[in-house]
Each structure stands twice: as structure tokens, then as C-alpha cells.
Design an enzyme around this catalytic site. Structure first.
Site, PDB file in Angstrom:
ATOM      1  N   ASP A   1     -30.381 -28.929  19.841  1.00 47.16           N
ATOM      2  CA  ASP A   1     -30.240 -27.856  18.852  1.00 47.16           C
ATOM      3  C   ASP A   1     -31.539 -27.065  18.738  1.00 47.16           C
ATOM      4  OD1 ASP A   1     -28.903 -26.260  17.082  1.00 47.16           O
ATOM      5  OD2 ASP A   1     -29.177 -27.581  15.359  1.00 47.16           O
TER       6      ASP A   1
ATOM      7  N   GLY B   1     -29.391 -29.095   8.331  1.00 49.44           N
ATOM      8  CA  GLY B   1     -28.064 -29.458   8.793  1.00 49.44           C
ATOM      9  C   GLY B   1     -27.439 -30.565   7.958  1.00 49.44           C
TER      10      GLY B   1
END
Ligand SMILES: *[C@@H]1O[C@H](CO)[C@@H](O)[C@H](O)[C@H]1NC(C)=O
Ligand SMILES: *[C@@H]1O[C@H](CO)[C@@H](O)[C@H](O)[C@H]1NC(C)=O
Ligand SMILES: *[C@@H]1O[C@H](CO)[C@@H](O)[C@H](O)[C@H]1NC(C)=O
Ligand SMILES: *[C@@H]1O[C@H](CO)[C@@H](O)[C@H](O)[C@H]1NC(C)=O
Ligand SMILES: *[C@@H]1O[C@H](CO)[C@@H](O)[C@H](O)[C@H]1NC(C)=O
Ligand SMILES: *[C@@H]1O[C@H](CO)[C@@H](O)[C@H](O)[C@H]1NC(C)=O
Ligand SMILES: *[C@@H]1O[C@H](CO)[C@@H](O)[C@H](O)[C@H]1NC(C)=O
Ligand SMILES: *[C@@H]1O[C@H](CO)[C@@H](O)[C@H](O)[C@H]1NC(C)=O
Ligand SMILES: *[C@@H]1O[C@H](CO)[C@@H](O)[C@H](O)[C@H]1NC(C)=O
Length: 828
Positions: free
Chosen positions: A635, A520
Site C-alpha cells: 500500500d 486504515g
């Protein structure tokens, strides 16, 4: 069946009476097999034998093919060279024990060699072997076979077949692919075992070798490093006084796999994928430019990840540097300095990750040969040019010694072994001592430089901190900030700090070959520290401003967390602009790479999947409840679950995680982070997240693990439902088992799978208050399905929800004044 009319019917009727009825597996003296659509079917129904025509040809051949596989896959052909023309063929077993194929006018087109038998029968066995034996013999005793098709392979090696030599009789079995797709006659290639030196597998075109799979090293052939990656096969290599043979067996009998050489000479390991109706290659060779025979000439090493591909081992130099520059290394390498064995000062250059050079003139010794003894042996013999461990299985044994120029050498990114090439002391010594001095000087300079940088950076950081820290408020603050009040950033992390230079060295200066992926907030690299420990390095992109806070958040979080189902942080590197996290390396990568890949899904059987589900649940429970902090991951998804060597799951990527104050239960955030498909409805739409949002993501993961399908795909016929909706509809119709991934096979504990599915559905219920907590989930996984509550309708069952799924992973509020404040105050 051929349609026959009129008078021919009578003839047909007679033939049918005399022929084995379709579906029998045995051919007897008075019952030939005619070319009228009849087949022998093996007892368990796995294989069929009969006449067939290849695509694009009218010629008729006797062949064996998979009976249960919808794509006609012929694994053996009898009369490869002489087809039967027209439809007059028949196959019979003769009184003298031979199999005979006759064509028009009863001309014999093919017959098998055989011993005399008193009452012969021919039988198609369920492993695909067609055998001739005495009628009263034992079909499961190979010694009773007078003849078997397994001894005369064509282009396919089935489980139980042997490739190679019976040394007692000098009988050799090789694979010979077809000429082309419409002609099964032997083509130009042969694939088999060469007995010279240490026995090796070769592929030849005529008499000229085109590919060398090399010697068996106890685990695999040295030229096929991917061979062991599929654990449903048991690979065997026998090398003794009676035979030199390669064979394999299926560990899970419900799977279908074969070794196949296609007519352009590609050798492939194929696995049948039922739900996609295709043969999936697990590996195929030759695979790259370094796989051609001796791609770089004698003593040179081919490395397909480098340009130019060809290189020389330490102590050698290109024989013809001019050509070499043009990527033509065919002249190979020569020694810089001749070796001088009388002196006893020679040394060895290590070529790591290597495919061993041609062993056809090497010698192998098995007794008393550790690597050290092997080295001593090589040093003592003036003609020895290199040595390596012959069997790398277990603690290693055996010794291969070369006494010629080394040919057909290459290296692999992973999976090769170490080769020790003899080199003159002068070449090794000078290089390494120069190298050492050079290194020392550089290290000292870098160390000084870093020290100065760190001092300056630290002071600037503190100043900045003081001016910023006063504005902090909110319920959920980033822990990093609290800690920074107490001292320097590095100190309160209480973590080993890695030196930038060491990390750069470990990752080959962050080379592209070592890049594992893009996380990410920056790339992730694989590295190897000086002590051989493998690491994964997450390097924060310098451009990502928001990432800096998340980076710090993650460091502090993970440093405090210790659980076998959480990925372990080994340390970090904070130097100048650079921010890096150093993790333990997970050799098996992430769960999604197995789960959603048809070639690798087979590696996850049900017990493994169940272990993964329970492991994730444990890790999450620890985050939510058992750790001193209360952490919401935010997440959780298949690509954030890493697998260790034993397929134990470890939750990773805490960049998004949030810590909660003791009694908080939910928080509203303006900034929605996470991954579409795993986000709970209340979080995706209203930005409210709580432990129950993680529970939702966990539920999605469970259903993905059971089904091997991504939540974001569309699975029903009306093309509107996602995985959750599809599971829900199957569940309500009582057809839950239809969801189960085909890769799991048929033999799994149905009750356990259904229980997991129920737990998954309970976790993805629309209303957060209906979803269980992780501690309840742990209990449910271990209890009787009947005791669990009935799940209600899941949230987000349709693909076209209120939140149109673009490719987005995060939805950032445009009102954010600056990224720093958003991160810090998102809890308000
Ligand atoms: C066996 O019998 C068949 C058919 O009668 C004949 O074609 C073949 O030559 C015989 N083989 C041997 C080895 O006698
Ligand atoms: C079969 O016999 C017929 C008549 O004797 C002959 O015309 C034909 O060419 C023969 N076929 C073959 C393939 O020998
Ligand atoms: C080699 O062939 C002979 C004769 O067929 C057989 O008896 C023996 O068992 C074979 N050896 C091996 C190791 O298969
Ligand atoms: C296959 O090979 C045969 C014999 O070499 C040849 O006659 C035929 O044309 C080839 N077919 C194709 C489709 O290439
Ligand atoms: C042989 O297999 C390789 C790899 O799957 C493929 O690329 C090639 O096209 C195949 N050749 C033929 C003639 O089918
Ligand atoms: C032995 O090796 C040393 C060091 O490399 C070298 O200086 C010397 O000349 C060698 N001796 C002989 C006899 O070659
Ligand atoms: C040295 O190696 C060669 C080739 O492997 C072998 O023929 C020879 O017997 C060896 N010499 C000694 C002394 O072991
Ligand atoms: C290689 O070593 C392993 C472990 O020591 C042993 O089990 C195996 O039989 C060996 N293989 C060969 C071909 O010697
Ligand atoms: C190795 O190759 C060179 C030429 O490249 C040749 O002169 C030499 O004799 C070879 N050595 C051996 C041991 O085969």
C-alpha cells in the site's frame, strides 16, 4: 490605446513623439507620461507603471502593478486621494525634482516631496520601486534616490520594502488599505509598528487597535505563528538605534509573494500560483475569535479550541464567574491570592504555546539574560507580573518583563511560546501538592487494575492461541503467529510496552484536537510524553476485527525493521481491548499534504523532491531485499510517506505488508488490499502481488512527485487519460518536461528530472517482468539516462479501466468465511 480620429490624430502623433515609447522604464524632463495607454515597464519586465481605473470607477490613478501577472494587481497608487477625471492626465518629472500628476487644464492633483536635483529622471525599477534620481546617478544605490515609492507604501509590502520607523528622522512607513475596491483613498485601517515597550505590529481602525501581531521573537511575530511555515521567504526585523523595521526577501527569485491588507482589514501573506492564476493566501489575520484585541479581558487566556474560550492561568480565577459562564470573559481574571514578593516564595505558572501579552509597557533586557536570570530578575522586582524569552531563535536570549496586568493573551495549537506568569506560592503549591497526591493514588489503582487485567488477558490469549494455531499452513504466514507459540504476545515483541494511562495522558485522553488523521484501521493521535518527546499513536478501532491481525503483523514487522527511510516504532500498548502503536512523531506530516496542496507544493523544490524519491527507493529496497525478511508493502502511496523535520521521507503503514518465505517471488491472494491508482494491473485484477507490484506503486509515486498531480485525476484534453497515460503521451512526443510541477520553478536540472521520469515510466510498465527491481532502480537513478532501456506502455493508462474506480480502497472477497482465516490463509 485610445482610438483617435480625424484632426486628433495629428495631436496624438505629436504626443507619441514626445512621450516615452511604451516599454521604457525611465521618465525624463521633456518626456511626460500621458494617459493614453502608455506605461513604463521595468527593465526585467516585472512591473508596469501607468494610469489605471479601479473596477467600478472611471477615475484615473497612477499606479504600479505586476506586469507578468494576468490578474491586474495594483501594488502602489500615487494620487490615492485626488483622481484625475477624464482622460487628460499626465505624469511628469519637474525640473525641481518633484513628480507631478496633472489633470484637466494642467491642474496639479498630486506631487511628490523631493530635494532639488540638477538633472532629475524618474525610473521604475524591477523590484517595483519607482524612484527619482540624478540622470547620471546609480540606479542600484538607494542612497542616490531623492524620492522612492517604497517609502510611501499603500496597501502592499513587496520584497525589499520596509515597514516601520527610521528613528534618525522619525519617518514612519505604514500600510493603509483602500477605502473599497473602487476607491484607493486610505480607508479606515492602518497597519504598522508601535514603538512603545518592546516594539509590536498593530492594526488600527482609526486610533483604536483591532489586531496585534505582537513583538518579533527572533523568528516571527508572536501573533502570527504560521509566518515561518513558508521557507521561500527570508523574514527580517531590525530593531536598533537607527531603525525599527520589518522587511522580507524572496529566497527563490522566481516566486512572487506580497504582504497585503485588504479593505476589510484582513492582513494576508499571498503567493502567486501561476498554473491556477490566483493569489493563494498562506496565512491571513485576524483568523479566529481569539485574534480580536484582548478577547478575554486582563490576565485571561483565550483558547479557540476550548469552550468557553476564555480561561485563567494557574493562580487566577474569573473576576466575574457569572458572565464567564455565558462565554463573556471580558472582565478577565484576578489573583486568587495576592503575591508577596518580600517573602521570596512566589512562583510562576507556565502558559505554553502562548502569544505574548501586550508588550507596550513591558521592558526588554538583552544582556546576560538566560531564562533563569530572567526569572530571578522578575522575582526580585515586586511589580513584575510575568516574564518570557525575548528571542526564541537559537538557544534563546533576551528577557521581556511585564509589570502590569497581562492583556491580549491567547494560546495556539502549535507555534506559540512559553510565558511565565507570577503566582502566589500558596496557589501554586497547594494545587500541585494536591495534584500530586491525587495522581499517585490514581496511578497505583490503575497499575493494580492493569496488572490483573494483563494476567487474565494473557491466560485467555494463550488458550485461544493453542486451539487456533494448529490449523495454520500456507506459504506466507503471519509472523505474529509464529512468535506467539513461544510466549506471551508482549514479551516476544521485544518492544517497550507503554502504559495505557501514559498514552492517554500524552494524547490529552485521545482528544479530538490531538487527532492527526484516520488511518486504515483507526485514528492516529499526536501526543507528548512526560519527557517532552513527541509521539504519534495509532489506535486500533475496537470494531475492526480484521485490524487485530494486521495490527500484530505490523508490530512484529516494524519492530524488526530499522532503516532511516522507515518510520520508527517506539513501542506499543496492549491492554485489555486496546491495541496501540507508538511511533516517532513526524512534524511535517505526510507527503501528499505537500505534494497536492498548491500552498505547500512550493516547499518542495527539486533537490528536496529528488531526495524524497531516492529515500523512498532506499526504504523500499531495504524492505524487498536488504532486511532479513522479504517484505512487500502493498500500500505504497503518497499519504503513507511521512516527512521528518528535514524532509527526509519515511515509509509508514505496514498494516498491509506481507512477509515472504526465502524463495517465493509472487503470491496470489483473494483479498486485494491497497489503494486504487497505485495498484498494479496484475494485482488489482488477478490478485497477484509480488515485489513488482510495489515497484509499480513506486513508479506512480515518482511521477506524482515530479508532476505534483494525483494519478487519479484526468489531465489530457480528451479527458480519458490518467497521470500515467498523460505522462506516457508527453514522453512519446518528447515533451516530458511539460509534466514538471510548476511549483518547482524553472531552474531545475533537466537531465535529472527526465531520468527520474524515465525510471518512473519503467516502473509502471504493464508487464511485471518488464519492470526493474528496486536494486536496479537505485542503479538507474544514479546513472546516465541514455543507458536506461526505453519504457514500454504503462499499465492502467486510462481512467475508465476494467476496474471502475469507486472510492474503494480495498476489495474484499465475499467468500471469506471469517476475516481471521482470510488473513491467515490468503497465501494459498
Ligand atoms: C516643483 O515644480 C512643480 C512644477 O513646476 C511645482 O508644481 C512645485 O510646486 C515645485 N515644487 C517645489 C518644492 O518647488
Ligand atoms: C478647464 O477650463 C475650462 C475653460 O476654462 C473650464 O470650463 C473647465 O471647468 C476647467 N476644468 C477644470 C477641471 O477646472
Ligand atoms: C534615515 O533617514 C536618513 C535621511 O533620509 C538617512 O540618511 C538614513 O540612512 C536613514 N536611516 C536608515 C536606517 O534607513
Ligand atoms: C467606495 O467608497 C466611496 C467613498 O467612500 C463611495 O463613494 C463609493 O460608493 C464606494 N463604492 C463602493 C462600491 O462601495
Ligand atoms: C479580505 O480578506 C479576507 C480573507 O481572505 C476575506 O475573507 C474578505 O472577504 C476580504 N475582504 C474583502 C472586502 O475583500
Ligand atoms: C510568606 O509565605 C508563606 C508561605 O506562603 C506564608 O505562610 C507567610 O505568611 C508569608 N509571610 C508574609 C510575611 O507574608
Ligand atoms: C521594577 O520594575 C519596574 C517596571 O518595570 C521598574 O520601573 C523598576 O525600576 C523595577 N525596579 C527594580 C528595583 O528593578
Ligand atoms: C536572536 O537570536 C539569534 C540566535 O542567537 C540571533 O542570530 C539573532 O540576531 C537574534 N535576534 C535578535 C533580534 O536579537
Ligand atoms: C489590574 O487590573 C485590576 C482590575 O482588573 C486593577 O485593579 C489593578 O490596578 C490593575 N493592576 C495593574 C498593575 O495595572
Amino acid at each position: 490605446m485610445r482610438r483617435l480620429s480625424g484632426a486628433a490624430f495629428l495631436l496624438y502623433f505629436l504626443i507619441t513623439l514626445l512621450s516615452p515609447s511604451d516599454g521604457a522604464d525611465t521618465l525624463t524632463l521633456d518626456h511626460p507620461l500621458a494617459d493614453d495607454g502608455e506605461r513604463l515597464i521595468s527593465e526585467g519586465g516585472n512591473f508596469a507603471l501607468g494610469f489605471f481605473s479601479p473596477t467600478g470607477s472611471d477615475s484615473r490613478y497612477i499606479g504600479i502593478w505586476y506586469n507578468k501577472i494576468s490578474v491586474l494587481t495594483v501594488v502602489w497608487v500615487a494620487n490615492r486621494q485626488r483622481p484625475v477625471t477624464g482622460s487628460h492626465g499626465s505624469l511628469s518629472v519637474a525640473a525641481n525634482g518633484t513628480l507631478v500628476i496633472t489633470g484637466e487644464n494642467s491642474t496639479v492633483v498630486w506631487s511628490s516631496p523631493s530635494r532639488a536635483l540638477s538633472n532629475p529622471v524618474a525610473q521604475l525599477l524591477d523590484d517595483g520601486n519607482f524612484v527619482v534620481r540624478e540622470a547620471d546617478g546609480n540606479p542600484s544605490d538607494p542612497n542616490s534616490f531623492a524620492w522612492q515609492s517604497f517609502d510611501y507604501p499603500t496597501d502592499t509590502l513587496l520584497p525589499g520594502m520596509k515597514l516601520g520607523w527610521n528613528l534618525t528622522t522619525g519617518f514612519n512607513r505604514q500600510l493603509t488599505p483602500w477605502t473599497n475596491a473602487s476607491d484607493p483613498a486610505p480607508g479606515e485601517y492602518t497597519f504598522g509598528i508601535d514603538l512603545r515597550g518592546d516594539p509590536q505590529i498593530f492594526e488600527w481602525s482609526g486610533t483604536h487597535a483591532v489586531w496585534r501581531a505582537g513583538p518579533w521573537n527572533g523568528l516571527q511575530f508572536t501573533g502570527v505563528p504560521q509566518m515561518t511555515s513558508y521557507n521561500k521567504l527570508s523574514l527580517q526585523f531590525f530593531d536598533d538605534a537607527t531603525q525599527v523595521v520589518y522587511a522580507f526577501h524572496m529566497i527563490d527569485a522566481s516566486l512572487v509573494s506580497r504582504l497585503f491588507v485588504n479593505h476589510s482589514g484582513t492582513v494576508e501573506r499571498l503567493v502567486w500560483v501561476k498554473d491556477r492564476k490566483l493569489w493563494n493566501p498562506l496565512w491571513s489575520n485576524p483568523n479566529d475569535l481569539c485574534d480580536t484585541i484582548s478577547p478575554c479581558g486582563p490576565n485571561a487566556v483565550c483558547d479557540s479550541s476550548k469552550a468557553p474560550r476564555c480561561g485563567c492561568p494557574q493562580g487566577f480565577q474569573p473576576k466575574n464567574p457569572t458572565n464567564w459562564g455565558f462565554n463573556d470573559g471580558s472582565d478577565g481574571c484576578v489573583r486568587k491570592t495576592g503575591v508577596d514578593c518580600r517573602n521570596g516564595t512566589d512562583g510562576f505558572a507556565v502558559v505554553s504555546g502562548a502569544k505574548l501579552p501586550d508588550t507596550s509597557s513591558s521592558t526588554v533586557e538583552w544582556v546576560g539574560t538566560t531564562l533563569d536570570q530572567c526569572r530571578a530578575k522578575c522575582l526580585k522586582n515586586c511589580s513584575c507580573t510575568a516574564y518570557a524569552q525575548a528571542n526564541i531563535s537559537g538557544s534563546g536570549s533576551g528577557c521581556i518583563l511585564w509589570s502590569t496586568n497581562l492583556t491580549d493573551m491567547r494560546v495556539y495549537g502549535s507555534g506559540g511560546q512559553d510565558l511565565y506568569v507570577r503566582a502566589a506560592a500558596a496557589d501554586l503549591g497547594s494545587e500541585s501538592s494536591h495534584h500530586r497526591i491525587y495522581l499517585t493514588v490514581i496511578t497505583v489503582i490503575i497499575a493494580l487494575f492493569i496488572l490483573i487485567l494483563a494476567l487474565v488477558g494473557c491466560r485467555a490469549w494463550r488458550r485461544k492461541k493453542r486451539s487456533r494455531g494448529t490449523g495454520m499452513s500456507g506459504m506466507a504466514t503471519s509472523v505474529t503467529e509464529r512468535h506467539n507459540d513461544e510466549g506471551t504476545e508482549a514479551k516476544d515483541l521485544d518492544l517497550p510496552l507503554f502504559d495505557l494511562g501514559a498514552v492517554a495522558d500524552a494524547t490529552g485522553n485521545f482528544s479530538i484536537e490531538n487527532k492527526l488523521g484516520e488511518g486504515g484501521f483507526g485514528p492516529v493521535y499526536k501526543g507528548k510524553l512526560e519527557d517532552e518527546q513527541e509521539i504519534a499513536v495509532k489506535r486500533l478501532s475496537k470494531t475492526s476485527v480484521q485490524g487485530v491481525d494486521e495490527f500484530k503483523n505490523e508490530v512484529v514487522l516494524i519492530a524488526k525493521l530499522q532503516h532511516r527511510n522507515l518510520v520508527r516504532l517506539l513501542g506499543c500498548c496492549i491492554q485489555g481491548e486496546e491495541r496501540m502503536l507508538i511511533y516517532e512523531y513526524m512534524p511535517n506530516g505526510s507527503l501528499d499534504s505537500f505534494l497536492f496542496d498548491k500552498a505547500k507544493g512550493w516547499l518542495l523544490n527539486w533537490p528536496t523532491r529528488y531526495g524524497i524519491i531516492v529515500g523512498i527507493a532506499r526504504g523500499l529496497l531495504y524492505l524487498h531485499q536488504d532486511s532479513r525478511l522479504r517484505i512487500i508493502h502493498r500500500d505504497l502511496k503518497a499519504s503513507n510517506i511521512l516527512l521528518d523535520m528535514h524532509m527526509n521521507p519515511k515509509i509508514s503503514d505496514f498494516g498491509m505488508a506481507r512477509i515472504f518465505g526465502g524463495d517465493e517471488t509472487e503470491v496470489n491472494t483473494k483479498r486485494v488490499v491497497g489503494t486504487y491508482g497505485y495498484m498494479s494491473p496484475e494485482y488489482a485484477m488477478d490478485g497477484i502481488f509480488s515485489v513488482k507490484s510495489d515497484v509499480f506503486s513506486f513508479g506512480v509515486l515518482v511521477l506524482e512527485i515530479i508532476s505534483g498531480k494525483k494519478n487519479r485525476g484526468i489531465y489530457d484534453s480528451s479527458r480519458t487519460l490518467n497521470l500515467l497515460g498523460y505522462t506516457w503521451s508527453l514522453w512519446r512526443e518528447g515533451k516530458g518536461l511539460e509534466l514538471v510541477d510548476e511549483a518547482i520553478g524553472d531552474s531545475f536540472p533537466k537531465a535529472e528530472v527526465l531520468r527520474c521520469m524515465k525510471v518512473g515510466l519503467l516502473c509502471v510498465q504493464e508487464r511485471p517482468e518488464d519492470r526493474p527491481t528496486m536494486s536496479a532502480v537505485m542503479l538507474m537513478l544514479g546513472s546516465d539516462s541514455a543507458l536506461l532501456p526505453q519504457p514500454r506502455q504503462p499499465g492502467f493508462v486510462a481512467m475508465r479501466g476494467p476496474l471502475e474506480p469507486d472510492s474503494s480502497t480495498s476489495k474484499q472477497d465475499s467468500l471469506s468465511i471469517n476475516n481471521v482465516s482470510v488473513t491467515m490463509f490468503e497465501g494459498r
